[in-house]
Write a protein that holds these residues in place. Sequence first.
Motif, PDB file in Angstrom:
ATOM      1  N   MET A   1       0.852  -1.193   0.000  1.00  0.00           N
ATOM      2  CA  MET A   1       0.000   0.000   0.000  1.00  0.00           C
ATOM      3  C   MET A   1       0.891   1.247   0.000  1.00  0.00           C
ATOM      4  O   MET A   1       1.806   1.351   0.811  1.00  0.00           O
ATOM      5  CB  MET A   1      -0.888  -0.019   1.252  1.00  0.00           C
ATOM      6  CG  MET A   1      -1.945   1.055   1.252  1.00  0.00           C
ATOM      7  SD  MET A   1      -3.243   0.733   2.464  1.00  0.00           S
ATOM      8  CE  MET A   1      -2.522   1.470   3.902  1.00  0.00           C
ATOM      9  N   HIS A   4      -0.844   6.443   2.491  1.00  0.00           N
ATOM     10  CA  HIS A   4      -2.234   6.823   2.253  1.00  0.00           C
ATOM     11  C   HIS A   4      -2.479   8.311   2.444  1.00  0.00           C
ATOM     12  O   HIS A   4      -3.554   8.807   2.147  1.00  0.00           O
ATOM     13  CB  HIS A   4      -3.171   6.010   3.165  1.00  0.00           C
ATOM     14  CG  HIS A   4      -3.066   6.366   4.609  1.00  0.00           C
ATOM     15  ND1 HIS A   4      -3.934   7.215   5.207  1.00  0.00           N
ATOM     16  CD2 HIS A   4      -2.152   6.014   5.549  1.00  0.00           C
ATOM     17  CE1 HIS A   4      -3.589   7.351   6.483  1.00  0.00           C
ATOM     18  NE2 HIS A   4      -2.509   6.635   6.706  1.00  0.00           N
ATOM     19  N   TRP A  38      -5.452 -16.937   6.154  1.00  0.00           N
ATOM     20  CA  TRP A  38      -4.795 -16.279   5.019  1.00  0.00           C
ATOM     21  C   TRP A  38      -3.327 -16.654   4.969  1.00  0.00           C
ATOM     22  O   TRP A  38      -2.660 -16.692   5.995  1.00  0.00           O
ATOM     23  CB  TRP A  38      -4.906 -14.755   5.139  1.00  0.00           C
ATOM     24  CG  TRP A  38      -6.273 -14.237   4.872  1.00  0.00           C
ATOM     25  CD1 TRP A  38      -7.242 -13.966   5.788  1.00  0.00           C
ATOM     26  CD2 TRP A  38      -6.833 -13.923   3.601  1.00  0.00           C
ATOM     27  NE1 TRP A  38      -8.380 -13.507   5.178  1.00  0.00           N
ATOM     28  CE2 TRP A  38      -8.157 -13.463   3.825  1.00  0.00           C
ATOM     29  CE3 TRP A  38      -6.359 -13.971   2.285  1.00  0.00           C
ATOM     30  CZ2 TRP A  38      -9.002 -13.068   2.790  1.00  0.00           C
ATOM     31  CZ3 TRP A  38      -7.206 -13.579   1.261  1.00  0.00           C
ATOM     32  CH2 TRP A  38      -8.509 -13.141   1.519  1.00  0.00           C
ATOM     33  N   THR A  56       1.939 -15.141   6.528  1.00  0.00           N
ATOM     34  CA  THR A  56       2.032 -13.707   6.262  1.00  0.00           C
ATOM     35  C   THR A  56       3.115 -13.020   7.091  1.00  0.00           C
ATOM     36  O   THR A  56       3.608 -11.974   6.695  1.00  0.00           O
ATOM     37  CB  THR A  56       0.679 -13.023   6.547  1.00  0.00           C
ATOM     38  OG1 THR A  56       0.271 -13.369   7.864  1.00  0.00           O
ATOM     39  CG2 THR A  56      -0.373 -13.486   5.559  1.00  0.00           C
ATOM     40  N   ASP A  57       3.502 -13.636   8.231  1.00  0.00           N
ATOM     41  CA  ASP A  57       4.493 -12.942   9.079  1.00  0.00           C
ATOM     42  C   ASP A  57       5.875 -12.899   8.423  1.00  0.00           C
ATOM     43  O   ASP A  57       6.755 -12.169   8.877  1.00  0.00           O
ATOM     44  CB  ASP A  57       4.562 -13.543  10.492  1.00  0.00           C
ATOM     45  CG  ASP A  57       4.874 -15.025  10.480  1.00  0.00           C
ATOM     46  OD1 ASP A  57       5.161 -15.564   9.377  1.00  0.00           O
ATOM     47  OD2 ASP A  57       4.825 -15.650  11.554  1.00  0.00           O
ATOM     48  N   PHE A  60       5.163  -9.459   6.770  1.00  0.00           N
ATOM     49  CA  PHE A  60       4.684  -8.401   7.647  1.00  0.00           C
ATOM     50  C   PHE A  60       5.203  -8.663   9.056  1.00  0.00           C
ATOM     51  O   PHE A  60       4.726  -9.557   9.745  1.00  0.00           O
ATOM     52  CB  PHE A  60       3.150  -8.349   7.640  1.00  0.00           C
ATOM     53  CG  PHE A  60       2.594  -8.146   6.261  1.00  0.00           C
ATOM     54  CD1 PHE A  60       2.520  -6.880   5.709  1.00  0.00           C
ATOM     55  CD2 PHE A  60       2.176  -9.236   5.506  1.00  0.00           C
ATOM     56  CE1 PHE A  60       2.012  -6.695   4.424  1.00  0.00           C
ATOM     57  CE2 PHE A  60       1.677  -9.051   4.238  1.00  0.00           C
ATOM     58  CZ  PHE A  60       1.595  -7.786   3.681  1.00  0.00           C
ATOM     59  N   GLY A  62       5.737  -7.592  12.817  1.00  0.00           N
ATOM     60  CA  GLY A  62       5.371  -6.717  13.919  1.00  0.00           C
ATOM     61  C   GLY A  62       4.250  -5.756  13.577  1.00  0.00           C
ATOM     62  O   GLY A  62       3.769  -5.671  12.446  1.00  0.00           O
ATOM     63  N   ARG A  63       3.849  -5.045  14.569  1.00  0.00           N
ATOM     64  CA  ARG A  63       2.694  -4.160  14.486  1.00  0.00           C
ATOM     65  C   ARG A  63       2.950  -3.010  13.512  1.00  0.00           C
ATOM     66  O   ARG A  63       3.948  -2.318  13.579  1.00  0.00           O
ATOM     67  CB  ARG A  63       2.455  -3.618  15.897  1.00  0.00           C
ATOM     68  CG  ARG A  63       1.262  -2.759  16.064  1.00  0.00           C
ATOM     69  CD  ARG A  63       1.350  -2.128  17.458  1.00  0.00           C
ATOM     70  NE  ARG A  63       0.538  -0.927  17.465  1.00  0.00           N
ATOM     71  CZ  ARG A  63      -0.640  -0.859  18.070  1.00  0.00           C
ATOM     72  NH1 ARG A  63      -1.110  -1.877  18.725  1.00  0.00           N
ATOM     73  NH2 ARG A  63      -1.334   0.261  18.026  1.00  0.00           N
ATOM     74  N   ALA A  64       2.011  -2.817  12.586  1.00  0.00           N
ATOM     75  CA  ALA A  64       2.129  -1.720  11.629  1.00  0.00           C
ATOM     76  C   ALA A  64       1.428  -0.505  12.194  1.00  0.00           C
ATOM     77  O   ALA A  64       0.312  -0.601  12.693  1.00  0.00           O
ATOM     78  CB  ALA A  64       1.494  -2.117  10.304  1.00  0.00           C
ATOM     79  N   ASP A  65       2.108   0.628  12.132  1.00  0.00           N
ATOM     80  CA  ASP A  65       1.559   1.859  12.662  1.00  0.00           C
ATOM     81  C   ASP A  65       0.949   2.656  11.518  1.00  0.00           C
ATOM     82  O   ASP A  65       1.608   2.906  10.521  1.00  0.00           O
ATOM     83  CB  ASP A  65       2.702   2.656  13.325  1.00  0.00           C
ATOM     84  CG  ASP A  65       2.160   3.749  14.208  1.00  0.00           C
ATOM     85  OD1 ASP A  65       0.961   4.080  14.042  1.00  0.00           O
ATOM     86  OD2 ASP A  65       2.913   4.251  15.042  1.00  0.00           O
ATOM     87  N   VAL A  66      -0.305   3.066  11.648  1.00  0.00           N
ATOM     88  CA  VAL A  66      -0.931   3.742  10.511  1.00  0.00           C
ATOM     89  C   VAL A  66      -0.482   5.175  10.314  1.00  0.00           C
ATOM     90  O   VAL A  66      -0.626   5.715   9.228  1.00  0.00           O
ATOM     91  CB  VAL A  66      -2.473   3.721  10.570  1.00  0.00           C
ATOM     92  CG1 VAL A  66      -2.991   2.351  10.308  1.00  0.00           C
ATOM     93  CG2 VAL A  66      -2.966   4.307  11.857  1.00  0.00           C
TER      94      VAL A  66
END
Lengths: 74, 968
Positions: A1, A4, A38, A56-57, A60, A62-66
């Motif tokens: 992505m 954004h 998934w 998926t890990d 990706f 750890g935690r994604a920060d928006v």
Amino acid sequence: MPDHIASSSRDWAEYVFFHDNNAGIVTEWWCHIASSFWFLAERNTVTDEIIRTFKTDELFHGRADVTDPKSESK
Amino acid sequence: MTKRLPHPYGRLIDRTKKIQFSFEGKIVDGLAGDTVATALLANNEWLLSRSFKYHRPRGVLTLAGQDANTMIQLPSNPNALADKELITEGLEAKGQNYSGTLEKDRGSILGLFSRFLPVGFYYKAFFRPRGIWEKWAAVIRKKAGLGVIDQNISPSYYDKQYKFFDVVVVGGGPAGMQAALDSAVDGCEVLLIDENPILGGSLNYSRFDVEGCQGQLIRQELISAIEAKNNISVMTDAVCNGWFADNWLPVVAGNRLFKVRAAQTILCTGSLEQPALFHNNDLPGVIMGSAAQRMIHLYGVYPGSAAVILTGNNDGYGVALDLHDAGIAIKAIVDLRDKPIYDAIAEKAIDLGLTVKTGYAVYAAHHKRTRSVKSVDIRKIIRPGVCEEIGDIIDCDVVCMSVGYAPAYQLACQAGAQLSYNDTSAIFTLKHCPSNLQLAGSVNSLWDLDEVRSEASRAARIVTKSLGFISETEGEIISSAKPSPNHPWPIFSHPKGKEFVDFDEDLTISDIINATSDGYEHIQLVKRYSTCGMGPSQGRHSALAAARIVAWATNRSVAETGVTTARPPFSAEKLGLSAGRSFYPKRLTNMHTRHIDAGAEMLQAGAWFRPAFYHQGKLDNQSCINNEVDNIRNNVGLVDVSTLGGIDLRGPDVAEFLERFYTFRFKKQPVGRARYALLTNEAGIVIDDGVACRLSEFHYYITATTGGADRVYQSMLKWNSQWRLDLDISNVTSAYCGINIAGPNARHVLTKLQSDIDFSSDAFPYMGVRTGVISNIPARVIRVGFVGEIGYEIHVPQLVGEALWDLVIEAGHEFGIQPFGIEAQRILRLEKGHIIIGQDTDAMSNPNEIQMGWAVSRDKPFFVGGRTISELERKPPLRKLVGFLIDDLNSPMPQESHLVLDGTKMTGRVTSCNYSPTLKKIIGLAYVPLEKAESGSTIVIKSSEDYSVEATVTELPFYDPKSLRQEL
């Protein structure tokens, strides 16, 4: 992505509405419907050969920060 | 009087059971096991059909159900194959594609004009002026039609079945039987499929040795061994009609479509004997050598009394021996080969003193009145395709062609195999099969029985090894030590033409050559221009010859020319097989029997069965629905909402997750409160909605639409596999039952229940959420608007749904509580202007268009769809979903999808419309252009072909505009 907030309208539209139709090895999202699990698969779109599947890990971590969308892997 | 060869000839017929049927109105006697074609042949009737273009008489060609010559009309089944269709007592069969009678077809005069009907004629003649084709199409189609559909056909039952095997072997000939047998090692489940009534393939009719007994001996040996293995399943009379990814095989047997998944597939589909091309090679009586052998051995039918064998290999000599043994005179064996290398069978034929003409061809076949072959003109070959000027005439009533084979390549090619052509062997061979598919037998260019069986064993070892059943190696590839059975050029053009390449489409050598001269050199273009291979037999007998001719005419190799794509289905497939009953799961709520007992009319919504409304005595349906609505607005009712999706989310990041996932804010939502939750996708399109209930700081319970629950749940998991927030998400839809109790008296009913929850207005306000116990049943209770009255939604564990239903009915008895169905629910919700996702929204609906902008937070850092919605908000929307009213109750009620017109221009459409018993008006929702979206605007709805109705755009909701009633 793409980012954004910072990405251009054009880039955002590309991300949402346009997808490459590559002949060759692509990474795809797959869902095991029975368990809704998934995972990702590398598949050759020419031969329909599944090269490998993985959790998926691997992509990706750890935690994604928006507030910083760049940390989300593409 | 019918005459048959004695036992053991006629393996498929039962001589004790006589069957009478009719063909073309004439009574025909046959035997059980006969096909329409063989019963007619036994009565010396050859004529089965008229050809597509020139209406030429046609009869049996392959006797294997592989050609279009045998297409006949059965009462409710056009284009039935006469050499496949078994006779039944009283069956009424007819020929098709003729005017007058099959014997005297007025359409056959077209053959005289064939010079004026060259390839591409219809394209050329009817291309201009514009519209001329439309004018002539009906006339031409009638002339060129196939069969008649019975429009009074009565429905029959079709269905599907799923099967799973380690190894599926397609084709039950020597290769298939051997492959199945050797694949059936311990633990390996094998399926063997064959399209014929019995296993054995060519073992049943072909000649493998001088005495002609080896085939049956080997067949018996293999069948006994197969029967002894309980891990081999056998399906006969079953056709594998295609190959799809990962060995997904559609197998057609009777009225059932089997969907078979195989870990490994072995194709033993065999090969198809190919015709020779000479003048009048399509006459009834000119048949494949293998067809003659099938007639004799399978049906005990005499192919004729005097035969000419046209051969390019040693198999023709086997045919000659078979005919000779059956007492049929062999007038000549015409061998295309100049210097044949004989095998033992051919030497035996020569020893018997049969006339052999080496280096000769059948140049032409002749007929007289009988419409069947009566003699052939045989001539010495000077060079490939060219004969001497003068030949010998030999009288005969049957001509058997054995000039070569083409592999039954269709399934293999669908699996990705490629055809190549070897100029020396003149054979198409298959290469590059995927790793989960093996070939064995004549599809793999092997015809010698020992070689075929060795190759089949090897294929079995490859697949069982790859599946982990055995560890031994598969061994060397078998390559044939025998000469090729294919003659490279069995093609003899004639000044008068009529050497048919494609029997289905009446195409001759010159048609194919002319197509290349017209500039269509690619085989795919030749096919489309000339229609070669486009008929019912899909090029099975024309692909090889067409490729050879196109290659010759364009100076390329046959390998370069190739063949056209062979798409599924392999054989004609009835639509009923696809349309037939499938496996649709059916979901019933725990209260299902209560609905039935209460007189519910059930309807299916997705997988769920839900009450549409409840019958009330003899009252008509609409009155029942209106009464249910009235009861909610004025009293109290209950509805089963168990089908709503339920998703439990727990963890420290739960509010953060919801803020990213849904459009609203959730972080500051107090515990014990519910909030509307609208879901958009990345394109900003509304895809679901529900209610988010905060049960504790780290625990949410979220509802989703009936049809959307699984999708929403999967979407949540997909996003969180990227975000990796700290929470667990589980789909608890089937774990809970729900009942919504609504109406001005709802609270009175609830207070009658034994519960630790305080239902008073102050303690349990609108949009409150409580957990507690109702008569020992743990419950989650949400106060929602839903239908616009005081309403409580009670969610309890699935198993006690019925118990809760009974408790509520009992508690509400004194108030006159009544259940209501989704018809009333829709009207009630429409009166409140609530949209239904998927009905009032489409694939383009963003929140602002549907007046849901209020449910979108613009001051949070991110949510799915947020960026796109902010992009969309930079421009005014193109349309708006508005409410409309129609005062005139006599006007026809608009239906969903009726158009909103501006003059003759379509500007919008109706999404919901119903009569409101509360407002006594017709109300609805429609998309209208922005300039018509103002309250008070008049819109025109076209509600039928010649009737339009005016409606007034109105503020939503229609009922109780300030929404005071639900908050009482």
